[in-house]
Design a protein around this motif. Structure first.
Motif, PDB file in Angstrom:
ATOM      1  N   LEU A   1       0.925  -1.146   0.006  1.00 11.38           N
ATOM      2  CA  LEU A   1       0.048   0.150  -0.147  1.00 11.38           C
ATOM      3  C   LEU A   1       0.820   1.379  -0.090  1.00 11.38           C
ATOM      4  O   LEU A   1       0.239   2.396   0.212  1.00 11.38           O
ATOM      5  N   GLN A   2       2.216   1.131  -0.059  1.00  9.68           N
ATOM      6  CA  GLN A   2       3.061   2.537   0.095  1.00  9.68           C
ATOM      7  C   GLN A   2       3.556   2.639  -1.227  1.00  9.68           C
ATOM      8  O   GLN A   2       3.965   3.641  -1.600  1.00  9.68           O
ATOM      9  N   GLY A   3       3.616   1.897  -2.113  1.00 11.08           N
ATOM     10  CA  GLY A   3       4.294   1.943  -3.521  1.00 11.08           C
ATOM     11  C   GLY A   3       4.007   3.016  -4.436  1.00 11.08           C
ATOM     12  O   GLY A   3       4.817   3.897  -4.552  1.00 11.08           O
TER      13      GLY A   3
ATOM     14  N   GLU B   1     -18.615  -8.212   7.893  1.00  8.34           N
ATOM     15  CA  GLU B   1     -18.540  -6.710   8.333  1.00  8.34           C
ATOM     16  C   GLU B   1     -17.650  -6.563   9.679  1.00  8.34           C
ATOM     17  O   GLU B   1     -17.218  -5.255   9.779  1.00  8.34           O
ATOM     18  N   PHE B   2     -17.521  -7.352  10.358  1.00  7.38           N
ATOM     19  CA  PHE B   2     -16.657  -7.169  11.487  1.00  7.38           C
ATOM     20  C   PHE B   2     -15.038  -6.860  11.007  1.00  7.38           C
ATOM     21  O   PHE B   2     -14.389  -5.867  11.391  1.00  7.38           O
ATOM     22  N   ALA B   3     -14.482  -7.859  10.172  1.00  8.59           N
ATOM     23  CA  ALA B   3     -13.382  -7.748   9.583  1.00  8.59           C
ATOM     24  C   ALA B   3     -12.910  -6.261   8.711  1.00  8.59           C
ATOM     25  O   ALA B   3     -12.034  -5.604   9.116  1.00  8.59           O
ATOM     26  N   VAL B   4     -13.884  -5.999   8.168  1.00  4.98           N
ATOM     27  CA  VAL B   4     -13.951  -4.705   7.202  1.00  4.98           C
ATOM     28  C   VAL B   4     -13.785  -3.495   8.053  1.00  4.98           C
ATOM     29  O   VAL B   4     -12.935  -2.698   8.120  1.00  4.98           O
TER      30      VAL B   4
ATOM     31  N   ASP C   1     -10.649  -1.098   8.980  1.00  2.56           N
ATOM     32  CA  ASP C   1     -11.022   0.323   8.478  1.00  2.56           C
ATOM     33  C   ASP C   1     -10.548   1.287   9.749  1.00  2.56           C
ATOM     34  O   ASP C   1      -9.921   2.361   9.498  1.00  2.56           O
ATOM     35  N   ALA C   2     -10.982   0.841  11.054  1.00  2.00           N
ATOM     36  CA  ALA C   2     -10.686   1.667  12.181  1.00  2.00           C
ATOM     37  C   ALA C   2      -9.065   1.784  12.182  1.00  2.00           C
ATOM     38  O   ALA C   2      -8.390   2.877  12.702  1.00  2.00           O
ATOM     39  N   LEU C   3      -8.419   0.547  12.301  1.00  2.00           N
ATOM     40  CA  LEU C   3      -7.061   0.654  12.198  1.00  2.00           C
ATOM     41  C   LEU C   3      -6.251   1.463  11.137  1.00  2.00           C
ATOM     42  O   LEU C   3      -5.302   2.296  11.462  1.00  2.00           O
ATOM     43  N   GLY C   4      -6.811   1.461   9.827  1.00  2.00           N
ATOM     44  CA  GLY C   4      -6.372   2.238   8.944  1.00  2.00           C
ATOM     45  C   GLY C   4      -6.579   3.806   9.156  1.00  2.00           C
ATOM     46  O   GLY C   4      -5.731   4.519   8.806  1.00  2.00           O
ATOM     47  N   ALA C   5      -7.521   4.026   9.739  1.00  2.00           N
ATOM     48  CA  ALA C   5      -7.820   5.506  10.546  1.00  2.00           C
ATOM     49  C   ALA C   5      -6.876   6.043  11.577  1.00  2.00           C
ATOM     50  O   ALA C   5      -6.955   6.989  12.081  1.00  2.00           O
TER      51      ALA C   5
ATOM     52  N   ASP D   1      -8.526  -5.479   1.859  1.00  2.00           N
ATOM     53  CA  ASP D   1      -7.432  -4.824   1.056  1.00  2.00           C
ATOM     54  C   ASP D   1      -8.341  -3.432   0.464  1.00  2.00           C
ATOM     55  O   ASP D   1      -7.522  -2.340   0.586  1.00  2.00           O
ATOM     56  N   SER D   2      -9.597  -3.279   0.078  1.00  2.00           N
ATOM     57  CA  SER D   2     -10.095  -2.201  -0.294  1.00  2.00           C
ATOM     58  C   SER D   2     -10.226  -1.121   0.563  1.00  2.00           C
ATOM     59  O   SER D   2      -9.820   0.073   0.428  1.00  2.00           O
ATOM     60  N   VAL D   3     -10.534  -1.546   1.923  1.00  2.00           N
ATOM     61  CA  VAL D   3     -10.694  -0.480   2.915  1.00  2.00           C
ATOM     62  C   VAL D   3      -9.452   0.222   3.314  1.00  2.00           C
ATOM     63  O   VAL D   3      -9.102   1.379   3.594  1.00  2.00           O
ATOM     64  N   LEU D   4      -8.529  -0.501   3.487  1.00  2.00           N
ATOM     65  CA  LEU D   4      -6.859  -0.228   3.551  1.00  2.00           C
ATOM     66  C   LEU D   4      -6.605   0.526   2.479  1.00  2.00           C
ATOM     67  O   LEU D   4      -5.605   1.595   2.787  1.00  2.00           O
ATOM     68  N   GLN D   5      -6.911   0.262   1.410  1.00  2.00           N
ATOM     69  CA  GLN D   5      -6.445   1.352   0.194  1.00  2.00           C
ATOM     70  C   GLN D   5      -6.948   2.618   0.418  1.00  2.00           C
ATOM     71  O   GLN D   5      -6.088   3.408  -0.277  1.00  2.00           O
ATOM     72  N   LYS D   6      -7.793   2.888   0.876  1.00  2.00           N
ATOM     73  CA  LYS D   6      -8.553   4.029   1.000  1.00  2.00           C
ATOM     74  C   LYS D   6      -8.400   4.788   2.329  1.00  2.00           C
ATOM     75  O   LYS D   6      -8.763   6.037   2.642  1.00  2.00           O
ATOM     76  N   ALA D   7      -7.567   4.174   3.330  1.00  2.00           N
ATOM     77  CA  ALA D   7      -7.470   4.521   4.636  1.00  2.00           C
ATOM     78  C   ALA D   7      -6.557   5.788   4.718  1.00  2.00           C
ATOM     79  O   ALA D   7      -5.764   6.074   3.868  1.00  2.00           O
ATOM     80  N   LYS D   8      -6.904   6.538   5.892  1.00  2.00           N
ATOM     81  CA  LYS D   8      -6.127   7.792   5.969  1.00  2.00           C
ATOM     82  C   LYS D   8      -4.509   7.434   6.121  1.00  2.00           C
ATOM     83  O   LYS D   8      -3.642   8.224   5.525  1.00  2.00           O
TER      84      LYS D   8
END
Length: 234
Positions: free
Chosen positions: A11-13, A191-194, A198-202, A76-83
């Motif tokens: 996700l850093q590339g 739902e739980f995993a996403v 999502d919260a960790l990514g924020a 993967d999708s939610v982390l790609q969009k994460a802050k």
């Protein structure tokens, strides 16, 4: 030969490449910034470390089909969009066999381990053998394995039915472990995993991300929000 596939999502590339291009246009040459700026070392040392998420998935041919591909794709999708997306990296291992688990831990050295698949309570987590059939790994064996990697793993998520048994054993060595205290449906598990990632990514803590994950199940109208259990090492 392992039948598990290993796909990497870095996700850093994109951000790293963009920064390099901007630097080149501004100066025309490559400069060793750290040698000319006395604060560079301090800034680098304060940069948050990347947290690698190792996803282990297993759905033997003789078990009920699960929507594991959807779960992993949504994570993967939610982390790609994460802050804070640049702080996370995902590694996937599919059709996981017993020996694949230790190999993946050795090879990837993750901070977070996420298992997606079936659980069978006292019998253990359900993995695959060489022919794709069921094989069990019990709580004691899993705890012994994670003890060996306790120096760098901070959280284990067992997104599988009746996996609280294994979570209680693993938490003796790992700071945070999430397991399920009963059967959990596909929809609730996703739902739980996403929401959790999502919260960790924020930038939220594991504690808070767990609460967000449980609430996401409830918000989806599913009566399983009490199924995930967060255990903490004493």
């Amino acid at each position: 030969m392992s039948n598990a596939s290993n796909n990497e999502y870095n996700l850093q590339g994109a951000k790293v490449a963009a920064f390099a291009g901007t630097e080149g246009q501004a100066s025309g040459t490559f400069n060793d910034y750290s040698s000319t700026n006395p604060t560079a070392e301090t800034e680098t040392s304060s940069t948050p470390k990347t947290r690698k998420i190792l996803i282990l998935a297993a759905n033997p041919t003789t078990t009920k089909p699960l929507r594991l591909d959807e779960e992993v794709r949504e994570i993967d999708s939610v982390l790609q969009k994460a802050k804070k997306r640049e702080q996370f990296q995902i590694k996937q291992h599919w059709a996981v066999r017993v020996r694949d688990v230790s190999h993946a831990l050795l090879d990837e050295k993750p901070q977070i381990v996420h298992f997606s698949g079936h659980g069978a309570g006292e019998d253990g987590l359900v993995l695959e053998n060489e022919t794709g059939q069921i094989t069990f790994v019990n709580a004691e064996a899993l705890a012994g394995l994670f003890e060996l990697f306790a120096n760098h793993i901070e959280c284990v998520v067992l997104n599988a039915c009746y996996s609280e048994v294994q979570a209680k054993a693993i938490v003796n060595y790992i700071p945070y472990v999430i397991g399920m205290n009963k059967e959990i449906g596909d929809k609730a598990a996703i739902e739980f995993a996403v929401a959790f990632y999502d919260a960790l990514g924020a930038g939220e803590t594991i504690d808070f991300a767990y609460q967000v994950g449980c609430n996401a199940i409830r918000m989806a109208g599913i009566a399983e929000h009490l199924t995930p259990k967060l255990l903490k090492k004493e």
